[in-house]
Design a protein around this motif. Structure first.
Motif, PDB file in Angstrom:
ATOM      1  N   ALA A 198       0.837  -1.207   0.000  1.00 50.37           N
ATOM      2  CA  ALA A 198       0.000   0.000   0.000  1.00 50.37           C
ATOM      3  C   ALA A 198       0.869   1.254   0.000  1.00 50.37           C
ATOM      4  CB  ALA A 198      -0.927  -0.008   1.217  1.00 50.37           C
ATOM      5  N   PHE A 199       1.918   1.283   0.834  1.00 48.84           N
ATOM      6  CA  PHE A 199       2.844   2.413   0.843  1.00 48.84           C
ATOM      7  C   PHE A 199       3.485   2.599  -0.527  1.00 48.84           C
ATOM      8  CE2 PHE A 199       3.843   1.993   5.665  1.00 48.84           C
ATOM      9  CZ  PHE A 199       2.663   2.650   5.953  1.00 48.84           C
ATOM     10  N   LEU A 200       3.914   1.489  -1.129  1.00 46.65           N
ATOM     11  CA  LEU A 200       4.606   1.550  -2.415  1.00 46.65           C
ATOM     12  C   LEU A 200       3.712   2.124  -3.510  1.00 46.65           C
ATOM     13  CD1 LEU A 200       7.098   0.858  -4.125  1.00 46.65           C
ATOM     14  CD2 LEU A 200       6.162  -1.439  -4.419  1.00 46.65           C
ATOM     15  N   ILE A 201       2.505   1.596  -3.629  1.00 48.90           N
ATOM     16  CA  ILE A 201       1.590   2.051  -4.688  1.00 48.90           C
ATOM     17  C   ILE A 201       1.181   3.503  -4.462  1.00 48.90           C
ATOM     18  CG2 ILE A 201      -0.684   1.685  -5.700  1.00 48.90           C
ATOM     19  CD1 ILE A 201      -0.353  -1.301  -5.047  1.00 48.90           C
ATOM     20  N   THR A 202       0.838   3.840  -3.214  1.00 47.40           N
ATOM     21  CA  THR A 202       0.405   5.207  -2.903  1.00 47.40           C
ATOM     22  C   THR A 202       1.518   6.213  -3.130  1.00 47.40           C
ATOM     23  OG1 THR A 202      -1.084   4.309  -1.210  1.00 47.40           O
ATOM     24  CG2 THR A 202      -0.649   6.666  -1.146  1.00 47.40           C
ATOM     25  N   SER A 203       2.718   5.872  -2.706  1.00 45.19           N
ATOM     26  CA  SER A 203       3.844   6.789  -2.850  1.00 45.19           C
ATOM     27  C   SER A 203       4.227   6.994  -4.316  1.00 45.19           C
ATOM     28  CB  SER A 203       5.046   6.271  -2.066  1.00 45.19           C
ATOM     29  OG  SER A 203       6.149   7.135  -2.204  1.00 45.19           O
ATOM     30  N   ILE A 224      12.303   7.417  -4.624  1.00 44.49           N
ATOM     31  CA  ILE A 224      13.439   6.501  -4.459  1.00 44.49           C
ATOM     32  C   ILE A 224      13.363   5.797  -3.105  1.00 44.49           C
ATOM     33  CG2 ILE A 224      15.948   6.341  -4.308  1.00 44.49           C
ATOM     34  CD1 ILE A 224      16.153   8.668  -6.206  1.00 44.49           C
ATOM     35  N   THR A 225      13.035   6.563  -2.068  1.00 45.55           N
ATOM     36  CA  THR A 225      12.950   5.984  -0.719  1.00 45.55           C
ATOM     37  C   THR A 225      11.950   4.843  -0.665  1.00 45.55           C
ATOM     38  OG1 THR A 225      13.508   8.120   0.281  1.00 45.55           O
ATOM     39  CG2 THR A 225      12.459   6.494   1.692  1.00 45.55           C
ATOM     40  N   CYS A 226      10.756   5.094  -1.199  1.00 45.34           N
ATOM     41  CA  CYS A 226       9.701   4.083  -1.092  1.00 45.34           C
ATOM     42  C   CYS A 226       9.909   2.939  -2.079  1.00 45.34           C
ATOM     43  CB  CYS A 226       8.340   4.733  -1.311  1.00 45.34           C
ATOM     44  SG  CYS A 226       6.968   3.764  -0.675  1.00 45.34           S
ATOM     45  N   SER A 227      10.346   3.236  -3.288  1.00 48.31           N
ATOM     46  CA  SER A 227      10.507   2.170  -4.284  1.00 48.31           C
ATOM     47  C   SER A 227      11.602   1.194  -3.886  1.00 48.31           C
ATOM     48  CB  SER A 227      10.807   2.774  -5.661  1.00 48.31           C
ATOM     49  OG  SER A 227      11.985   3.561  -5.618  1.00 48.31           O
ATOM     50  N   THR A 228      12.747   1.725  -3.444  1.00 48.36           N
ATOM     51  CA  THR A 228      13.833   0.833  -3.031  1.00 48.36           C
ATOM     52  C   THR A 228      13.555   0.219  -1.659  1.00 48.36           C
ATOM     53  OG1 THR A 228      15.062   2.709  -2.082  1.00 48.36           O
ATOM     54  CG2 THR A 228      15.550   2.100  -4.360  1.00 48.36           C
ATOM     55  N   GLY A 229      13.107   1.049  -0.718  1.00 46.13           N
ATOM     56  CA  GLY A 229      12.871   0.566   0.641  1.00 46.13           C
ATOM     57  C   GLY A 229      11.761  -0.458   0.713  1.00 46.13           C
ATOM     58  N   ALA A 230      10.606  -0.121   0.127  1.00 50.83           N
ATOM     59  CA  ALA A 230       9.465  -1.035   0.200  1.00 50.83           C
ATOM     60  C   ALA A 230       9.741  -2.330  -0.571  1.00 50.83           C
ATOM     61  CB  ALA A 230       8.214  -0.352  -0.339  1.00 50.83           C
ATOM     62  N   SER A 231      10.367  -2.215  -1.749  1.00 46.62           N
ATOM     63  CA  SER A 231      10.663  -3.414  -2.538  1.00 46.62           C
ATOM     64  C   SER A 231      11.620  -4.336  -1.778  1.00 46.62           C
ATOM     65  CB  SER A 231      11.283  -3.019  -3.882  1.00 46.62           C
ATOM     66  OG  SER A 231      10.410  -2.192  -4.613  1.00 46.62           O
ATOM     67  N   LEU A 256      21.991   2.607   0.805  1.00 44.05           N
ATOM     68  CA  LEU A 256      21.092   3.473   0.037  1.00 44.05           C
ATOM     69  C   LEU A 256      19.968   4.012   0.911  1.00 44.05           C
ATOM     70  CD1 LEU A 256      20.300   4.637  -2.715  1.00 44.05           C
ATOM     71  CD2 LEU A 256      18.985   2.556  -3.145  1.00 44.05           C
ATOM     72  N   ASN A 257      19.385   3.152   1.744  1.00 45.84           N
ATOM     73  CA  ASN A 257      18.292   3.602   2.614  1.00 45.84           C
ATOM     74  C   ASN A 257      18.756   4.678   3.590  1.00 45.84           C
ATOM     75  OD1 ASN A 257      16.363   1.981   1.465  1.00 45.84           O
ATOM     76  ND2 ASN A 257      16.488   0.367   2.996  1.00 45.84           N
ATOM     77  N   THR A 302       6.469   9.126   3.064  1.00 48.81           N
ATOM     78  CA  THR A 302       6.559   9.298   1.609  1.00 48.81           C
ATOM     79  C   THR A 302       5.192   9.225   0.944  1.00 48.81           C
ATOM     80  OG1 THR A 302       6.893   6.929   1.182  1.00 48.81           O
ATOM     81  CG2 THR A 302       8.843   8.233   1.689  1.00 48.81           C
ATOM     82  N   ALA A 303       4.262   8.472   1.545  1.00 43.01           N
ATOM     83  CA  ALA A 303       2.924   8.343   0.971  1.00 43.01           C
ATOM     84  C   ALA A 303       2.014   9.505   1.350  1.00 43.01           C
ATOM     85  CB  ALA A 303       2.292   7.026   1.424  1.00 43.01           C
ATOM     86  N   VAL A 304       2.276  10.137   2.494  1.00 44.52           N
ATOM     87  CA  VAL A 304       1.399  11.210   2.984  1.00 44.52           C
ATOM     88  C   VAL A 304       1.763  12.569   2.386  1.00 44.52           C
ATOM     89  CG1 VAL A 304       0.742  12.496   5.074  1.00 44.52           C
ATOM     90  CG2 VAL A 304       0.843  10.005   5.119  1.00 44.52           C
ATOM     91  N   ASN A 305       3.026  12.781   2.041  1.00 48.57           N
ATOM     92  CA  ASN A 305       3.463  14.088   1.539  1.00 48.57           C
ATOM     93  C   ASN A 305       2.635  14.595   0.359  1.00 48.57           C
ATOM     94  OD1 ASN A 305       5.380  14.328   3.514  1.00 48.57           O
ATOM     95  ND2 ASN A 305       7.113  13.790   2.211  1.00 48.57           N
TER      96      ASN A 305
END
Length: 393
Positions: free
Chosen positions: A33-38, A72-79, A103-104, A367-370
């Motif tokens: 959910a974080f990944l898609i929303t962000s 970048i934060t959410c795509s790399t971190g969440a994945s 990277l994180n 990252t999703a709320v911003n």
């Protein structure tokens, strides 16, 4: 016999790994959910701010940069975290683990320092320093320095983190699992020192943000107070031709307050005439409700409402900074705890582990709320998004 033991160990490790995967299903869903929303929200922010908005104001310069960092934060971190959830006890790639940890950390530092740069930019603009704004060259140099500094600070992650062996007890014997975390042979004192250093950097940044935004709010409040006083004097001079509009106590009132005060004065005068034996005059009661008159008489409330309306970008960046601080502090606290207690994560119960992991990975919520915050406070961005929605129809 050796082959039989290895086979039993492999089967038992696979069973434990599958059990952990089931336990982490809610966390995996949350990460998706974080990944898609962000990606959707920050992608929209990048598209609108770089291609659609014609007014390239100084206030919006850092927003596309921050949105790109959030992607970048959410795509790399969440994945990466999703892949860990599918291999919680059998992650076998040391190089990827080191690179992702570095990277994180670097991306998190870049995001925090960008928020600090935005606060500094707001302070320069509000306080009328350096021609009221940062030059384009200074902004680019600031971003470059932030990236280089963050990478340098994150280099130790290459030595502290990697493929880690996890001892798993199986009745009378112990088998070995594998996870991505602090390597077993690392010097715990050095790891603790590095974690404490990151925490101190974060706390220093938070203190600087609080200080800057407090000073900015103080400056804005004073300016709005003076502007309100001057506007009131001008209105009174135009309407009544009076040169002095100050009250005896030095306070000022709006037209609604003057109306309320005059009505109160009339009521008091009528009561005095009645007490002196003169004919009773019908009491004029103010038509404005008492609750509203009390609110209008609150100078601080009026000025804060004006600041909320006029200084939307200040409120927007302030909220983003607050949410970022709240989301990252639990992560650093758990990092320090894990540095002090080597088997901290593996001694938790299933429920405790799940809760601690959600707090540890909760920084992705920021990252999703911003994008939602941009949508609420930036009217031009909101209008552009509405136009895109209407055009799609």
């Amino acid at each position: 016999m050796s082959f039989s033991n290895e086979s039993h160990n492999y089967i038992y490790l696979k069973e434990l790994n599958n059990a952990m995967i089931k336990l982490l299903i809610p966390n995996t869903v949350l990460l998706f959910a974080f990944l898609i929303t962000s990606l959707a929200g920050n992608g929209l922010v990048l598209y609108v701010y770089t291609l659609k908005l014609k007014s390239k104001t100084d206030d919006r310069y850092f927003i596309p940069c921050l949105a790109f960092v959030d992607i970048i934060t959410c795509s790399t971190g969440a994945s990466f975290l999703i892949s860990l959830n599918f291999n919680p006890l059998n992650f076998r790639n040391d190089l990827i683990c080191k690179l992702i940890w570095s990277l994180n950390h670097s991306i998190a530092l870049i995001s925090g320092m960008l928020l600090l740069a935005i606060a500094l930019q707001r302070y320069i603009k509000v306080s009328r320093l350096l021609n009221s704004s940062m030059t384009l060259r200074s902004k680019r140099l600031t971003i470059t320095a932030i990236i280089i500094g963050s990478i340098i600070i994150s280099v130790p992650c290459l030595f502290f983190y990697g493929e880690a062996e996890v001892p798993l007890k199986n009745k009378n014997r112990t088998i070995t699992g594998y996870n991505c975390g602090a390597v077993p042979n690392v010097n715990r004192n050095l790891l603790l020192a590095y974690s404490v250093t990151l925490l101190l950097i974060s706390l220093s940044g938070i203190f600087a943000l609080i200080t800057l935004y407090s000073v900015i709010l103080s400056i804005i409040y004073k300016k709005e107070s003076v502007r309100k006083r001057n506007n009131y004097r001008q209105n009174v001079n135009v309407q009544h031709g009076l040169g002095n509009t100050n009250n005896t106590d030095g306070s000022t009132y709006t037209d609604a307050e003057s109306y309320s005060t005059n009505m109160d004065s009339t009521t008091t005068s009528n009561q005095q005439q009645t007490n002196e034996g003169k004919p009773t005059i019908k009491e004029n009661k103010p038509t404005v409700p008492a609750g509203i008159r009390i609110r209008w008489k609150s100078k601080t409330f009026r000025i804060l409402c004006r600041i909320m309306h006029k200084h939307r970008f200040f409120i927007m960046f302030f909220l983003i900074a607050i949410l970022s601080c709240i989301s990252y502090l639990p992560r650093f606290a758990l990092m320090i705890t894990g540095s002090v207690i080597s088997n901290f994560w593996y001694e938790l119960t299933d429920v405790e582990y799940f809760i601690a992991l959600c707090f540890y990975r909760g920084y992705l919520l920021n990252t999703a709320v911003n994008p939602v915050i941009y949508l609420v406070f930036d009217t031009d961005f909101r209008s552009s998004c509405k136009q895109l929605c209407c055009s799609d129809r």
